[in-house]
Design an enzyme around this catalytic site. Sequence first.
Site: not given
Length: 256
Positions: A145-147, A149
């Site tokens: 999810a972080y990557t 985003s």
Amino acid sequence: MAEFSGRTAVVLGGSQGIGLAAARQLAGRGADVTLCGVDQASVQAAVADIAGSVQGVVLDVRDATAVRDLMAATGRIDILVCSAGIQRYGTVVETPEAVWDEVLDINLKGVYLACGAAIPLMPRGSSVVVVASAQALATQQQVAAYTASKAGLLGLTRAMAVDHAAAGIRVNAICPGSVDTPMLRHSAALFADGSNDAEQVLEQWGRSHPLGRIASADEVASVICFLVGDGASFMTGAEVKVDGGLLAGIGVALPD
């Protein structure tokens, strides 16, 4: 005369980490700064920590109405720094939909909302800096999810740079490596165990960078100040790595 005297800056995620360092440096160079954070205690502490013209606002970047009202109340905005973000761990299999939505809403949609509200208030010569990540360009494991985003932020940065260049508004992104922030220290604590405490985890992560350490938030903030300054007047749509050489090498070692 101070470099940013007479300019108004809004810093999202300005009560901690990179955002706080950017707010401090912008105010120190003469800007009138509004810093935003998610809770009153951190916002008050940040304002008390900064010398210069600064005010603090509690803001959830996911709240479109609150974001729009903040920008409208600020009026003219010369500098916008989008530094609000969270880190969550997990593959797409492990990440609950609610966590995926939380990360994308704060890290990516928050920038869309802020820029959509601020850009109509930005005069020619204004500048936006979006804080992405080295993981927008390459990724470690278990940060789906972080990557996603952060990679989305680079696409959004390019789109805004092209769309608003004719209005004289520049939009650039920075891609930091590991930076000594509360978020990184929280992550280090998650991976601490009986053989490594959080400080040792941070040291290990630092050694993965060719410069052999993690960055300070002030080092990254200095690059933000450069990008919003007159010295970067021909830069827009750029993705500036501030990563201690992390992405400069490949993982192939010559035999001993």
